[in-house]
Design an enzyme around this catalytic site. Structure first.
Site, short mmCIF file in Angstrom:
data_model
loop_
_atom_site.label_atom_id
_atom_site.label_comp_id
_atom_site.label_asym_id
_atom_site.label_seq_id
_atom_site.Cartn_x
_atom_site.Cartn_y
_atom_site.Cartn_z
N ASP A 71 0.86 -1.18 0.00
CA ASP A 71 0.00 0.00 0.00
C ASP A 71 0.90 1.23 0.00
O ASP A 71 1.14 1.85 1.02
CB ASP A 71 -0.91 -0.04 1.24
CG ASP A 71 -1.93 1.08 1.25
OD1 ASP A 71 -1.98 1.85 0.26
OD2 ASP A 71 -2.67 1.20 2.24
N ASN A 118 9.11 -7.58 -9.30
CA ASN A 118 8.67 -6.21 -9.57
C ASN A 118 9.85 -5.33 -9.89
O ASN A 118 10.94 -5.49 -9.35
CB ASN A 118 7.85 -5.66 -8.39
CG ASN A 118 8.70 -4.93 -7.36
OD1 ASN A 118 9.01 -3.75 -7.53
ND2 ASN A 118 9.13 -5.65 -6.33
N ARG A 119 9.58 -4.39 -10.83
CA ARG A 119 10.55 -3.34 -11.12
C ARG A 119 9.78 -2.01 -11.12
O ARG A 119 9.88 -1.21 -12.05
CB ARG A 119 11.26 -3.59 -12.46
CG ARG A 119 10.34 -3.84 -13.61
CD ARG A 119 11.07 -4.00 -14.95
NE ARG A 119 10.11 -4.02 -16.03
CZ ARG A 119 10.14 -4.87 -17.05
NH1 ARG A 119 11.08 -5.78 -17.15
NH2 ARG A 119 9.23 -4.78 -18.01
N GLY A 121 9.94 0.67 -9.16
CA GLY A 121 10.73 1.89 -9.09
C GLY A 121 10.10 2.98 -8.23
O GLY A 121 10.07 4.15 -8.61
N PHE A 122 9.60 2.59 -7.03
CA PHE A 122 9.03 3.57 -6.08
C PHE A 122 7.97 4.45 -6.74
O PHE A 122 8.00 5.68 -6.62
CB PHE A 122 10.12 4.47 -5.48
CG PHE A 122 11.00 3.82 -4.44
CD1 PHE A 122 10.60 2.71 -3.72
CD2 PHE A 122 12.26 4.36 -4.17
CE1 PHE A 122 11.43 2.14 -2.75
CE2 PHE A 122 13.10 3.80 -3.21
CZ PHE A 122 12.68 2.69 -2.50
N SER A 183 15.97 -1.25 -2.10
CA SER A 183 15.23 -1.62 -3.31
C SER A 183 16.23 -1.75 -4.47
O SER A 183 17.09 -0.89 -4.64
CB SER A 183 14.19 -0.55 -3.65
OG SER A 183 13.71 -0.79 -4.96
N ASN A 185 15.37 -1.43 -7.49
CA ASN A 185 14.75 -0.80 -8.67
C ASN A 185 15.00 0.70 -8.79
O ASN A 185 14.44 1.34 -9.66
CB ASN A 185 13.25 -1.08 -8.66
CG ASN A 185 12.96 -2.56 -8.68
OD1 ASN A 185 13.59 -3.31 -9.43
ND2 ASN A 185 12.04 -3.01 -7.84
N THR A 186 15.80 1.26 -7.88
CA THR A 186 16.21 2.66 -8.00
C THR A 186 17.72 2.65 -8.14
O THR A 186 18.42 2.15 -7.25
CB THR A 186 15.77 3.47 -6.75
OG1 THR A 186 14.35 3.48 -6.71
CG2 THR A 186 16.29 4.90 -6.81
N LYS A 227 16.30 -0.61 6.32
CA LYS A 227 15.93 -1.90 5.71
C LYS A 227 16.99 -2.30 4.70
O LYS A 227 17.23 -1.59 3.72
CB LYS A 227 14.56 -1.76 5.04
CG LYS A 227 14.08 -3.02 4.32
CD LYS A 227 12.64 -2.88 3.87
CE LYS A 227 12.20 -4.04 2.99
NZ LYS A 227 10.81 -3.96 2.58
N GLY A 258 15.93 -7.73 4.79
CA GLY A 258 15.22 -8.42 3.71
C GLY A 258 14.57 -7.46 2.73
O GLY A 258 14.10 -6.40 3.13
N ASN A 259 14.60 -7.85 1.49
CA ASN A 259 13.90 -7.13 0.42
C ASN A 259 13.85 -8.11 -0.75
O ASN A 259 14.17 -9.28 -0.57
CB ASN A 259 14.64 -5.82 0.08
CG ASN A 259 13.72 -4.76 -0.54
OD1 ASN A 259 12.93 -5.06 -1.43
ND2 ASN A 259 13.80 -3.54 -0.05
C1 LIG Z 1 5.20 -5.37 -5.64
C2 LIG Z 1 6.21 -5.10 -4.59
C3 LIG Z 1 6.50 -3.79 -4.24
C4 LIG Z 1 7.44 -3.52 -3.25
N1 LIG Z 1 7.70 -2.22 -2.89
C5 LIG Z 1 8.54 -1.97 -1.87
C6 LIG Z 1 8.76 -0.64 -1.42
O1 LIG Z 1 8.20 0.33 -1.94
N2 LIG Z 1 9.62 -0.44 -0.39
C7 LIG Z 1 10.27 -1.48 0.24
O2 LIG Z 1 11.00 -1.24 1.19
N3 LIG Z 1 10.06 -2.76 -0.16
C8 LIG Z 1 9.22 -3.01 -1.18
N4 LIG Z 1 9.01 -4.31 -1.58
C9 LIG Z 1 9.72 -5.41 -0.89
C10 LIG Z 1 8.85 -6.07 0.19
O3 LIG Z 1 8.54 -5.17 1.20
C11 LIG Z 1 9.58 -7.29 0.79
O4 LIG Z 1 10.72 -6.83 1.47
C12 LIG Z 1 10.01 -8.32 -0.26
O5 LIG Z 1 9.00 -8.49 -1.23
C13 LIG Z 1 10.35 -9.70 0.35
O6 LIG Z 1 9.27 -10.19 1.09
P1 LIG Z 1 8.20 -11.25 0.48
O7 LIG Z 1 8.98 -12.39 -0.07
O8 LIG Z 1 7.33 -11.60 1.63
O9 LIG Z 1 7.47 -10.51 -0.57
C14 LIG Z 1 8.10 -4.60 -2.60
C15 LIG Z 1 7.80 -5.91 -2.96
C16 LIG Z 1 6.87 -6.18 -3.94
C17 LIG Z 1 6.58 -7.60 -4.30
#
Ligand SMILES: Cc1cc2nc3c(=O)[nH]c(=O)nc-3n(C[C@H](O)[C@H](O)[C@H](O)COP(=O)(O)O)c2cc1C
Length: 371
Positions: A71, A118-119, A121-122, A183, A185-186, A227, A258-259
């Site tokens: 969100d 996902n890519r 890009g914030f 991230s 993607n940036t 993070k 984690g990310n």
């Molecule tokens: C669609 C998508 C968008 C994401 N956007 C962000 C973001 O804006 N900021 C962030 O810190 N992590 C973002 N993440 C990373 C997630 O917060 C999480 O760290 C990562 O997906 C690993 O957890 P999971 O395997 O439970 O998805 C995003 C992940 C997904 C799949």
């Protein structure tokens, strides 16, 4: 389950981002409609004392958090809290009126593996808009985190200004702030995890948060949770965590480990962006375990990456002692009842292992002494 059998196959016919936006729109409608929340997530269960913890000055009813990125603009935070998560992070958000992110398509499913790329890009509507959205929403029954990011156009050497702007703008609305420096993607963002860049960013943000707290007459500043990426080599990870131990306050701050991953050993198609979901879990586990060893219980640790069910949450918490975990990719695969089901599954795992309270397997009260 109804969602997995009926709804998910329908949603999965749509492009992933269109389906995501539709689901988020439905949740937004549920913000102020308890009957719709009950329809989506089932009946609210009684509080579960075995899962309650106090950490970073906040009360967590359970350790299962919704990770950043689901969100991004905070539009559905009350409904997401009503689904049963123990804490919620909205964003990541960038300064002022935000940015469009990368061109679509930029969100992809790997259905057989229940994973995502996902890519994005914030992509977000910006800190100013988010402040307005949260201003109009009722307070949440769970801690609310806001994840701060850097705008694509901002040179990496000026990154502090972006985080500081959003921290100030959103200061009244968050219970804690995540500092997203991981991230993939940036461009160059992950350089903020290293050396003097990390040092300067954290030092500056701690000071900024101190100043904001003082101006607001608060007894102590808001928590800052940097993070980090699962892809950090252990040496760099350990240097970064040593820095965190020096600069952060264990009574309020934490580290999110984690990310998404761009490691080709785990990501079958890095061109589609960062990869997340169950195939990431072994890598995330290793990274969280390594982080726990370096932190030695001196800062709370939030485990993140590939968690799909309550058994995974239990495994990560038990192995690394992390008192909190977060998930994101499992939500579109398991549906809106996910938080409640994960709580049940976590309790079952605790029963199987003779654990009465989560504090028996986690390190939840780090001490200030011996950094
Ligand atoms: C669609 C998508 C968008 C994401 N956007 C962000 C973001 O804006 N900021 C962030 O810190 N992590 C973002 N993440 C990373 C997630 O917060 C999480 O760290 C990562 O997906 C690993 O957890 P999971 O395997 O439970 O998805 C995003 C992940 C997904 C799949």
């Amino acid at each position: 389950m109804l969602y997995e059998k009926l709804l998910a196959p329908l949603l999965f016919r749509l492009d992933a981002e269109t389906a995501h936006n539709g689901a988020l729109g439905l949740l937004r409608r549920a913000n102020s409609r308890p009957w719709l929340q009950a329809l989506l997530a089932g009946r609210d269960r009684a509080p579960e004392p075995r899962l309650e913890q106090t950490l970073c000055g906040m009360r967590f009813r359970n350790p299962i958090g919704l990770a950043a990125g689901f969100d991004k603009n905070g539009i559905a935070a009350p409904a997401l809290a009503a689904l049963g998560f123990g804490f919620i992070t909205v964003g990541s958000v960038t300064p002022r009126d935000g940015q469009p992110g990368n061109p679509r398509p930029r969100l992809f499913r790997d259905v057989p593996n229940r994973a995502l790329w996902n890519r994005l890009g914030f992509n977000n509507r910006g800190a100013d808009t988010l402040a307005g959205v949260l201003e109009r929403q009722p307070g949440l029954p769970v801690p609310l985190g806001i994840s701060l990011g850097k705008a694509l156009q901002t040179p990496i050497d000026d990154a502090f200004g972006d985080y500081a702007y959003s921290l100030e703008k959103l200061h009244p609305y968050a219970d804690f702030f995540e500092i997203c420096i991981s991230s993939p993607n940036t461009l160059n963002l992950r350089e903020l995890q290293e050396g003097s860049r990390l040092d300067n960013l954290l030092t500056g943000l701690v000071k900024k948060a101190d100043d904001l707290a003082r101006s607001a007459g608060m007894a102590r500043r808001k928590p800052l949770w940097p993070k980090f990426a699962p892809d950090m080599p252990p040496i760099l990870r350990d240097i970064a965590l040593t820095k965190c131990r020096e600069l952060l306050d264990p009574a309020i701050d934490a580290v999110v480990m984690g990310n998404t991953t761009i490691d080709p050993a785990f990501n079958p198609d890095p061109a589609k962006g960062g990869y997340s979901g169950p195939p990431l879990f072994p890598k995330a586990r290793d990274q969280v375990r390594g982080a726990a060893a370096r932190l030695e219980g001196r800062l709370p640790l939030v485990g993140n990456g590939g968690i799909f069910d309550g058994g995974d949450a239990y495994t990560m918490m038990k192995e690394s002692g992390c008192p909190l975990v977060q998930l994101h990719s499992a939500l579109p695969y398991r549906g809106p009842m996910i938080a409640r089901r994960m709580v049940e599954e976590l309790l079952q795992a605790m029963d199987r292992n003779g654990v009465r309270h989560v504090s028996e397997i986690t390190i939840s009260q780090p001490s200030r002494s011996s950094k």
